[in-house]
Design a protein around this motif. Structure first.
Motif, PDB file in Angstrom:
ATOM      1  N   ASN A 370       0.841  -1.194   0.000  1.00 51.73           N
ATOM      2  CA  ASN A 370       0.000   0.000   0.000  1.00 51.73           C
ATOM      3  C   ASN A 370       0.877   1.245   0.000  1.00 51.73           C
ATOM      4  OD1 ASN A 370      -1.887   1.998   0.282  1.00 51.73           O
ATOM      5  ND2 ASN A 370      -2.596   1.385   2.307  1.00 51.73           N
ATOM      6  N   PRO A 371       1.189   1.787  -1.186  1.00 46.07           N
ATOM      7  CA  PRO A 371       2.106   2.938  -1.264  1.00 46.07           C
ATOM      8  C   PRO A 371       1.549   4.203  -0.633  1.00 46.07           C
ATOM      9  CG  PRO A 371       1.118   2.498  -3.408  1.00 46.07           C
ATOM     10  CD  PRO A 371       0.740   1.359  -2.517  1.00 46.07           C
ATOM     11  N   ARG A 372       0.244   4.240  -0.348  1.00 45.58           N
ATOM     12  CA  ARG A 372      -0.363   5.443   0.219  1.00 45.58           C
ATOM     13  C   ARG A 372      -0.640   5.315   1.715  1.00 45.58           C
ATOM     14  NH1 ARG A 372      -4.375   8.046  -4.400  1.00 45.58           N
ATOM     15  NH2 ARG A 372      -3.136   7.391  -6.216  1.00 45.58           N
ATOM     16  N   ARG A 373      -0.161   4.265   2.339  1.00 45.69           N
ATOM     17  CA  ARG A 373      -0.406   4.096   3.767  1.00 45.69           C
ATOM     18  C   ARG A 373       0.244   5.244   4.555  1.00 45.69           C
ATOM     19  NH1 ARG A 373      -0.158  -0.753   8.197  1.00 45.69           N
ATOM     20  NH2 ARG A 373      -0.207   0.682   9.965  1.00 45.69           N
ATOM     21  N   GLY A 374      -0.503   5.790   5.485  1.00 51.33           N
ATOM     22  CA  GLY A 374      -0.007   6.887   6.311  1.00 51.33           C
ATOM     23  C   GLY A 374      -0.146   8.250   5.682  1.00 51.33           C
ATOM     24  N   PHE A 375      -0.495   8.289   4.386  1.00 56.68           N
ATOM     25  CA  PHE A 375      -0.672   9.553   3.675  1.00 56.68           C
ATOM     26  C   PHE A 375      -2.098  10.075   3.871  1.00 56.68           C
ATOM     27  CE2 PHE A 375       3.069   8.007   1.665  1.00 56.68           C
ATOM     28  CZ  PHE A 375       3.667   9.038   0.955  1.00 56.68           C
ATOM     29  N   PHE A 376      -2.337  11.271   3.381  1.00 50.50           N
ATOM     30  CA  PHE A 376      -3.699  11.790   3.327  1.00 50.50           C
ATOM     31  C   PHE A 376      -4.529  10.929   2.383  1.00 50.50           C
ATOM     32  CE2 PHE A 376      -2.122  13.187  -0.580  1.00 50.50           C
ATOM     33  CZ  PHE A 376      -2.955  14.063  -1.288  1.00 50.50           C
ATOM     34  N   ALA A 377      -5.851  10.969   2.541  1.00 53.10           N
ATOM     35  CA  ALA A 377      -6.717  10.159   1.685  1.00 53.10           C
ATOM     36  C   ALA A 377      -6.979  10.829   0.347  1.00 53.10           C
ATOM     37  CB  ALA A 377      -8.036   9.891   2.400  1.00 53.10           C
ATOM     38  N   GLY A 378      -6.687  12.123   0.264  1.00 50.91           N
ATOM     39  CA  GLY A 378      -6.903  12.867  -0.968  1.00 50.91           C
ATOM     40  C   GLY A 378      -7.303  14.289  -0.657  1.00 50.91           C
ATOM     41  N   TYR A 379      -7.398  15.113  -1.707  1.00 48.75           N
ATOM     42  CA  TYR A 379      -7.847  16.491  -1.550  1.00 48.75           C
ATOM     43  C   TYR A 379      -9.366  16.534  -1.673  1.00 48.75           C
ATOM     44  CZ  TYR A 379      -2.960  17.907  -2.336  1.00 48.75           C
ATOM     45  OH  TYR A 379      -1.599  18.069  -2.250  1.00 48.75           O
ATOM     46  N   TRP A 380     -10.028  17.117  -0.699  1.00 50.71           N
ATOM     47  CA  TRP A 380     -11.479  17.225  -0.694  1.00 50.71           C
ATOM     48  C   TRP A 380     -11.950  18.034  -1.909  1.00 50.71           C
ATOM     49  CZ3 TRP A 380     -15.967  15.522   0.590  1.00 50.71           C
ATOM     50  CH2 TRP A 380     -17.071  16.345   0.779  1.00 50.71           C
ATOM     51  N   LYS A 381     -12.878  17.457  -2.650  1.00 53.21           N
ATOM     52  CA  LYS A 381     -13.469  18.093  -3.829  1.00 53.21           C
ATOM     53  C   LYS A 381     -12.443  18.404  -4.914  1.00 53.21           C
ATOM     54  CE  LYS A 381     -17.218  20.477  -1.327  1.00 53.21           C
ATOM     55  NZ  LYS A 381     -17.790  21.812  -0.990  1.00 53.21           N
ATOM     56  N   ASP A 382     -11.353  17.676  -4.963  1.00 51.81           N
ATOM     57  CA  ASP A 382     -10.336  17.960  -5.984  1.00 51.81           C
ATOM     58  C   ASP A 382      -9.596  16.676  -6.357  1.00 51.81           C
ATOM     59  OD1 ASP A 382      -8.618  19.177  -7.739  1.00 51.81           O
ATOM     60  OD2 ASP A 382      -8.068  20.807  -6.390  1.00 51.81           O
ATOM     61  N   GLN A 383     -10.324  15.759  -6.978  1.00 53.00           N
ATOM     62  CA  GLN A 383      -9.713  14.503  -7.409  1.00 53.00           C
ATOM     63  C   GLN A 383      -8.625  14.724  -8.458  1.00 53.00           C
ATOM     64  OE1 GLN A 383     -10.277  11.529  -5.925  1.00 53.00           O
ATOM     65  NE2 GLN A 383      -8.550  10.792  -7.164  1.00 53.00           N
ATOM     66  N   PRO A 384      -8.802  15.669  -9.401  1.00 54.01           N
ATOM     67  CA  PRO A 384      -7.717  15.898 -10.376  1.00 54.01           C
ATOM     68  C   PRO A 384      -6.392  16.277  -9.701  1.00 54.01           C
ATOM     69  CG  PRO A 384      -9.744  16.898 -11.161  1.00 54.01           C
ATOM     70  CD  PRO A 384     -10.020  16.440  -9.762  1.00 54.01           C
ATOM     71  N   ALA A 385      -6.452  17.116  -8.661  1.00 56.10           N
ATOM     72  CA  ALA A 385      -5.221  17.500  -7.965  1.00 56.10           C
ATOM     73  C   ALA A 385      -4.631  16.309  -7.226  1.00 56.10           C
ATOM     74  CB  ALA A 385      -5.492  18.642  -6.990  1.00 56.10           C
TER      75      ALA A 385
END
Length: 542
Positions: A370-385
């Motif tokens: 899981n390369p995204r473990r411990g990271f943020f889940a994403g930018y709210w309302k900004d999937q392209p970013a």
């Protein structure tokens, strides 16, 4: 396994009920008009459960967002954990934000309640009205009003992936991005710190960690607070960094660890030498950005190492690096090398791997499946970013780094158009967008200029509506513009220098030529007509 921050705290309260969890020093108590003294884990647990019951009775739950404008008061943490028990997420609010920023934050986050000190209720209420967002307002001592809407995930289980906080960070688009931070993010941050070892070893049940850094940033909330929760230590939060009373606070609190920003050592080194400079219990400092020329002199004078580290709000502990082992290559902006739990790639401008000893953009990810473990889940309302940041399976940090022949990483500069002032990331475009609305400004461009204490300072090149005949007129107009800016933006974002120009460096499509702008700003900085407005940039009473 603990699924939430609440369950992690509950476990620590059961193991160390009588240990100090938080300590409010007299100077912080005076600043906030709250009681001084220690709060034990058991006392905190009791208050957290009381608050959770009130929020639950009012209908708050899984999927709701609640704003927190409480500065570094213990109430911030207590309300956060209480809401976390119910699956609600918090939106930490920087108390320096003003009208335009608050309106955006409230509307974008869709918070339905804000817990804030009484003197900010009017500001928040007006901002919510302008944003068209239905939002309740309470002080930390008031009973929450009924939730205006049903919790969107009330029927879903609260898990380690549930959102714990929506934390805003400056980006290159001019508007702060909302980083969705799940429970996992905070668990991993605390576990990373508790287990990193070396010169940063934490001893269970014995540490006392002092930080002047704000709880609305990830350093204090994710790393400092969670490290103490995970190890049964005591968190000592100051209202802010006070140079003249700093060492008195360190000694009175019996702090064993301190957190710092690069500006702090520079200021502390200017204090008069005393025989008590090494009279403290501090074993190490955790931070980033210390001036290379001051790094070794500071350690020699005060008797403990400053451990330089690297992380971002987006990366959390999923990709955190710290120089916690010797050699630390003091004075070279070295922040260590990656652990086995993460992977690093440096690339040049063409996207090819950068050779040893050459600069490259830092790309990171967690090692394993899981390369995204411990990271943020994403930018709210900004999937392209979000997708852009994770291009090709790596998180693109925008930071320029060099790896030396021994494998150690050295920080060089920031690729992004972000001004870094005293630890605060300032998006030039955001400042331009807001300041452009000032009636006295025809057009504006903002760039970073060097500052010996703060790292960067904000400089604005402004085209006025009509030519200014003399320096006095320029000074008067610059003062008016900055005073207007202080009503709309946090003080640290407002220009510290203003140069009036006939035109801005623009491309054929009327976009600002950032490279030329930076060169021009440096040239104008020392021009006699450049107006120094730094004296106006004072933290407002809140």
């Amino acid at each position: 396994m603990a699924q939430t921050i609440y369950t992690a705290f509950q476990q620590s309260a059961q193991q160390w009920p009588d240990h100090d969890f938080m300590l409010v020093l007299p100077e912080t108590a005076d600043a906030y008009d709250i009681p001084a003294g220690a709060i034990s884990y058991a006392q905190a647990q009791q208050e957290i459960d009381r608050l959770a019951a009130l929020y639950s009775a009012a209908g708050y739950g899984h999927g709701h967002r609640v704003g927190m404008l409480l500065e570094n008061r213990p109430a911030f943490f207590l309300h956060w954990v209480a809401l976390n028990k119910l699956g609600a997420s918090i939106v930490p609010i920087n108390p320096d934000l003003r009208a335009a920023e608050l309106e955006y934050l409230i509307g974008h986050s869709e918070m339905i309640l804000a817990v804030a000190t009484p003197n900010r209720h009017t500001d928040l209420g007006e901002a919510a009205l302008k944003a068209g967002q239905t939002m309740g307002l309470i002080t930390p001592d008031q009973t929450p009003p009924p939730a205006p809407q049903k919790a969107p995930r009330l029927d879903q289980a609260i898990t380690i992936e549930s959102e714990c906080a929506l934390m805003y960070t400056s980006g290159t688009t001019g508007r702060p991005k909302g980083c969705m931070l799940p429970n996992q993010y905070f668990h991993d941050a605390g576990d990373w710190y508790a287990q990193v070892g070396g010169l940063a070893t934490l001893h269970k049940g014995r540490e006392r960690m002092l930080t002047p850094l704000p709880l609305f940033h990830m350093n204090a909330l994710a790393f400092s607070a969670m490290a103490m929760v995970k190890t049964g230590g005591c968190l000592i939060v100051l209202d802010r960094f006070h140079p003249r009373t700093w060492w008195e606070s360190v000694r009175k609190s019996e702090a064993t660890v301190i957190h710092y920003l690069g500006v702090m050592p520079a200021i502390l080194m200017k204090l008069e030498l005393t025989e008590s400079d090494k009279n403290h219990y501090v074993r190490f400092g955790f931070g980033a950005g210390v001036d290379g020329s001051l790094h070794q002199p500071f350690e020699q004078r005060f008797g403990f190492p400053l451990l330089e580290a690297w992380a971002m709000t987006e990366t959390g502990s999923g990709a955190c690096i710290i120089a916690n082992e010797e050699p630390r290559y003091i004075g070279t902006n070295c922040f260590g090398k990656e652990s086995a739990d993460m992977e690093v790639l440096l690339i040049d401008d063409e996207g090819n791997p950068a050779a040893t000893g050459t600069n490259g953009e830092l790309l990171v990810r967690h090692a394993g499946p899981n390369p995204r473990r411990g990271f943020f889940a994403g930018y709210w309302k900004d999937q392209p970013a979000t997708d852009e940041a994770w291009a090709d399976g790596w998180f693109h940090t925008g930071d320029i780094v060099k790896r030396d022949e021994h494998g150690y990483l050295h920080f060089i500069d920031r690729k992004r158009n972000v001004i870094r002032r005293s630890g605060e990331n300032i998006a030039a475009v955001e400042v331009e967008n807001v300041m452009q609305q000032c009636p006295a400004v025809r057009s504006i461009a903002v760039a970073a200029v060097p500052d010996a204490i703060r790292g960067d300072e904000v400089m604005a090149l402004i085209v006025p509506h009509k030519p200014l005949s003399n320096l006095e007129a320029k000074q008067q107009l610059a003062t008016e513009i900055v005073q207007w800016g202080l009503s709309q933006l946090a003080y640290f974002k407002v220009p510290g220098y203003i140069a009036f120009v006939d035109q801005l460096p623009l491309t054929s499509t009327n976009k600002i030529q950032r490279g030329e702008l930076k060169t021009l700003a440096l040239e104008l900085l020392n021009h006699p007509d450049c107006v120094d407005t730094n004296h106006l940039k004072k933290r407002q009473e809140i």
